[in-house]
Write a protein that holds these residues in place. Structure first.
Motif, PDB file in Angstrom:
ATOM      1  N   THR A 150       4.119   9.800  -9.882  1.00  0.00           N
ATOM      2  CA  THR A 150       3.940   9.200 -11.060  1.00  0.00           C
ATOM      3  C   THR A 150       2.132   9.922 -11.771  1.00  0.00           C
ATOM      4  O   THR A 150       1.789   9.827 -12.949  1.00  0.00           O
ATOM      5  N   GLY A 151       1.617  10.965 -11.015  1.00  0.00           N
ATOM      6  CA  GLY A 151      -0.117  10.939 -11.453  1.00  0.00           C
ATOM      7  C   GLY A 151      -0.565  10.176 -11.909  1.00  0.00           C
ATOM      8  O   GLY A 151      -1.705  10.307 -12.909  1.00  0.00           O
ATOM      9  N   SER A 152      -0.928   8.929 -11.510  1.00  0.00           N
ATOM     10  CA  SER A 152      -1.194   7.981 -11.951  1.00  0.00           C
ATOM     11  C   SER A 152      -2.277   7.592 -11.940  1.00  0.00           C
ATOM     12  O   SER A 152      -2.338   8.072 -11.121  1.00  0.00           O
ATOM     13  N   MET A 168       1.048  -1.254   0.142  1.00  0.00           N
ATOM     14  CA  MET A 168      -0.404  -0.677  -0.142  1.00  0.00           C
ATOM     15  C   MET A 168       0.619   1.424   0.016  1.00  0.00           C
ATOM     16  O   MET A 168       0.753   1.667  -1.210  1.00  0.00           O
ATOM     17  N   GLU A 169       1.955   1.348   0.946  1.00  0.00           N
ATOM     18  CA  GLU A 169       2.106   2.957   0.855  1.00  0.00           C
ATOM     19  C   GLU A 169       3.452   2.757  -0.187  1.00  0.00           C
ATOM     20  O   GLU A 169       3.562   3.478  -0.135  1.00  0.00           O
ATOM     21  N   ALA A 170       4.160   1.363  -1.167  1.00  0.00           N
ATOM     22  CA  ALA A 170       4.963   1.271  -2.500  1.00  0.00           C
ATOM     23  C   ALA A 170       3.772   1.879  -3.564  1.00  0.00           C
ATOM     24  O   ALA A 170       4.316   2.940  -4.134  1.00  0.00           O
ATOM     25  N   LEU A 171       2.902   1.429  -3.103  1.00  0.00           N
ATOM     26  CA  LEU A 171       2.256   2.019  -4.541  1.00  0.00           C
ATOM     27  C   LEU A 171       0.974   3.243  -4.617  1.00  0.00           C
ATOM     28  O   LEU A 171       1.673   4.836  -4.982  1.00  0.00           O
ATOM     29  N   LEU A 172       0.963   3.714  -3.326  1.00  0.00           N
ATOM     30  CA  LEU A 172       0.506   5.399  -2.648  1.00  0.00           C
ATOM     31  C   LEU A 172       1.314   6.210  -3.029  1.00  0.00           C
ATOM     32  O   LEU A 172       1.284   7.128  -3.980  1.00  0.00           O
ATOM     33  N   GLN A 173       2.966   5.936  -2.568  1.00  0.00           N
ATOM     34  CA  GLN A 173       3.820   6.874  -3.345  1.00  0.00           C
ATOM     35  C   GLN A 173       3.956   6.618  -4.389  1.00  0.00           C
ATOM     36  O   GLN A 173       4.191   8.085  -4.816  1.00  0.00           O
ATOM     37  N   THR A 174       4.015   5.763  -5.421  1.00  0.00           N
ATOM     38  CA  THR A 174       4.782   5.564  -7.002  1.00  0.00           C
ATOM     39  C   THR A 174       2.904   6.378  -7.588  1.00  0.00           C
ATOM     40  O   THR A 174       3.212   7.547  -8.125  1.00  0.00           O
ATOM     41  N   ILE A 175       2.169   6.230  -6.797  1.00  0.00           N
ATOM     42  CA  ILE A 175       0.520   6.825  -7.270  1.00  0.00           C
ATOM     43  C   ILE A 175       0.506   8.323  -7.536  1.00  0.00           C
ATOM     44  O   ILE A 175       0.544   9.766  -8.202  1.00  0.00           O
ATOM     45  N   VAL A 176       1.646   9.105  -6.001  1.00  0.00           N
ATOM     46  CA  VAL A 176       2.153  10.645  -6.608  1.00  0.00           C
ATOM     47  C   VAL A 176       2.995  10.788  -6.790  1.00  0.00           C
ATOM     48  O   VAL A 176       2.821  12.058  -7.597  1.00  0.00           O
ATOM     49  N   ILE A 182      -6.171   3.469  -2.440  1.00  0.00           N
ATOM     50  CA  ILE A 182      -5.712   4.105  -4.047  1.00  0.00           C
ATOM     51  C   ILE A 182      -6.857   5.476  -4.107  1.00  0.00           C
ATOM     52  O   ILE A 182      -6.665   6.381  -5.274  1.00  0.00           O
ATOM     53  N   ARG A 183      -8.281   4.646  -4.105  1.00  0.00           N
ATOM     54  CA  ARG A 183      -9.004   5.691  -4.205  1.00  0.00           C
ATOM     55  C   ARG A 183      -9.475   7.128  -3.130  1.00  0.00           C
ATOM     56  O   ARG A 183      -9.642   8.111  -4.162  1.00  0.00           O
ATOM     57  N   LEU A 184      -9.058   7.385  -1.955  1.00  0.00           N
ATOM     58  CA  LEU A 184      -8.574   8.096  -1.509  1.00  0.00           C
ATOM     59  C   LEU A 184      -7.425   8.800  -2.100  1.00  0.00           C
ATOM     60  O   LEU A 184      -7.211  10.080  -1.117  1.00  0.00           O
ATOM     61  N   MET A 185      -6.880   8.022  -2.927  1.00  0.00           N
ATOM     62  CA  MET A 185      -5.784   9.062  -3.984  1.00  0.00           C
ATOM     63  C   MET A 185      -6.439   9.602  -5.238  1.00  0.00           C
ATOM     64  O   MET A 185      -5.412   9.783  -5.718  1.00  0.00           O
ATOM     65  N   GLY A 186      -7.733   8.848  -5.202  1.00  0.00           N
ATOM     66  CA  GLY A 186      -8.100   9.838  -6.986  1.00  0.00           C
ATOM     67  C   GLY A 186      -8.073   8.612  -7.938  1.00  0.00           C
ATOM     68  O   GLY A 186      -7.651   9.418  -8.834  1.00  0.00           O
ATOM     69  N   ALA A 187      -7.598   7.908  -7.650  1.00  0.00           N
ATOM     70  CA  ALA A 187      -7.330   6.973  -8.478  1.00  0.00           C
ATOM     71  C   ALA A 187      -7.990   5.668  -8.854  1.00  0.00           C
ATOM     72  O   ALA A 187      -8.958   5.785  -7.588  1.00  0.00           O
ATOM     73  N   ASP A 188      -8.150   4.957 -10.135  1.00  0.00           N
ATOM     74  CA  ASP A 188      -8.931   3.803  -9.561  1.00  0.00           C
ATOM     75  C   ASP A 188      -8.324   2.494  -9.546  1.00  0.00           C
ATOM     76  O   ASP A 188      -7.253   2.673  -9.505  1.00  0.00           O
ATOM     77  N   CYS A 189      -8.767   1.140  -9.121  1.00  0.00           N
ATOM     78  CA  CYS A 189      -8.606   0.293  -8.931  1.00  0.00           C
ATOM     79  C   CYS A 189      -8.936  -1.542  -9.767  1.00  0.00           C
ATOM     80  O   CYS A 189      -9.868  -1.374  -9.292  1.00  0.00           O
ATOM     81  N   ILE A 190      -8.105  -1.849 -10.597  1.00  0.00           N
ATOM     82  CA  ILE A 190      -9.010  -3.664 -10.756  1.00  0.00           C
ATOM     83  C   ILE A 190      -7.874  -3.979 -10.441  1.00  0.00           C
ATOM     84  O   ILE A 190      -6.761  -4.037 -10.221  1.00  0.00           O
ATOM     85  N   ILE A 191      -8.903  -5.300  -9.965  1.00  0.00           N
ATOM     86  CA  ILE A 191      -7.931  -6.845  -9.247  1.00  0.00           C
ATOM     87  C   ILE A 191      -8.026  -7.296 -10.306  1.00  0.00           C
ATOM     88  O   ILE A 191      -9.143  -7.886 -10.921  1.00  0.00           O
ATOM     89  N   SER A 192      -7.029  -8.096 -10.818  1.00  0.00           N
ATOM     90  CA  SER A 192      -7.059  -9.048 -11.761  1.00  0.00           C
ATOM     91  C   SER A 192      -6.295 -10.435 -10.868  1.00  0.00           C
ATOM     92  O   SER A 192      -5.718 -10.471 -10.580  1.00  0.00           O
TER      93      SER A 192
END
Length: 284
Positions: free
Chosen positions: A196-198, A186-194, A226-236
């Motif tokens: 990269t602006g993904s 979660m920490e790594a993903l949220l940091q990368t979202i910030v 992830i949603r709280l960061m303004g991004a969408d999430c897909i589980i594959s």
């Protein structure tokens, strides 16, 4: 200072060079390079032991300030050998090998006084045992720290955040998903979202062997973050058996986009991002 330690202190002051040589012989250290390194370690231990005894330290209270220097020296010895992959027994046996040369030296000094010799030898034995026990404890802590650090590094390597496309990230999960790992992901993903602006993150659980209620909760927490960061999430990676398990457990994934494969999830992510990928027709 305890009178039982007087002969030991005198030996450390007057016969340290001979004691060190006999100590290394008793420890069967014959390689020249290893012997030079061990000689330095042995000299430091004997010096700190002598200073502790002279300061009135009692090894029965080895945590006292008088033994701070010796504790640090033994700790460094244990940590160095743990990093080299040696066992706690090897480190302890090295320290215990000090007994024989010191026994011999004290016997030479007090050979005519059997009572004093017995008391001195007992004090010496308990002192060296205390040093050996301390190395074992420190070694165990050092190994636990090495293992913990290696586990963290493995977790980081096993859960990389990958940029699949402009604005699309993916995290391939492999192995068991627990609380600690979920937090790291979660920490790594949220940091990368910030950074990269993904706008879309794909969590691929193809490599997760089983999904139970706890795993599902971890996934939902990650999706919420992830949603709280303004991004969408897909589980594959929702295989048939995992889909059946989720249904049987009554786990509610409503509102969470899921796909069977990472390719399907990427295709959906591109569509949501406004991208259209088409095959280039072969020229005739």
């Amino acid at each position: 200072m305890n009178t039982d330690h007087q002969a030991l202190l005198a030996t450390l002051r007057e016969e340290d060079a001979n004691v060190i040589g006999s100590w290394l012989d008793e420890a069967h250290i014959t390689d020249s390079g290893a012997r030079r390194a061990a000689q330095t370690e042995a000299a430091d231990i004997l010096r700190q032991l002598s200073e502790g005894l002279q300061a009135g330290g009692d090894t029965a209270r080895f945590e006292a300030p008088a033994w701070a220097g010796l504790r640090e020296t033994l700790g460094a010895l244990s940590r160095t050998r743990a990093a080299k992959g040696q066992s706690a027994a090897d480190t302890s046996l090295f320290v215990l090998a000090l007994k024989k040369p010191l026994f011999a030296a004290i016997q030479r000094r007090l050979g005519t006084d059997s009572a004093a010799m017995a008391a001195s030898l007992w004090a010496l034995s308990t002192t060296v045992d205390t040093l050996a026990q301390h190395t074992v404890g420190t070694y165990q802590l050092a190994r636990e720290e090495i293992i913990r650090r290696q586990q963290e590094e493995l977790l980081e390597l096993s859960t990389p955040v990958v940029k699949l496309w402009e604005g699309v990230l993916a995290v391939p999960m492999i192995g068991v998903l627990d609380s600690g790992r979920t937090q790291m992901v979660m920490e790594a993903l949220l940091q990368t979202i910030v950074e990269t602006g993904s706008e879309i993150a794909i969590i691929d659980i193809t490599g997760v062997p089983t999904v139970d209620t706890l795993v599902a909760q971890h996934l939902l927490k990650t999706v919420t973050a992830i949603r709280l960061m303004g991004a969408d999430c897909i589980i594959s990676g929702i295989r048939p058996q995992i889909a059946q398990t989720i249904v049987h457990l009554g786990i509610d994934l409503q509102g969470v986009q899921t796909k069977a494969t990472l390719a399907d999830a990427l295709s959906l992510a591109l569509k949501q991002s406004g991208w259209r990928v088409s095959r280039v027709a072969n020229e005739a």
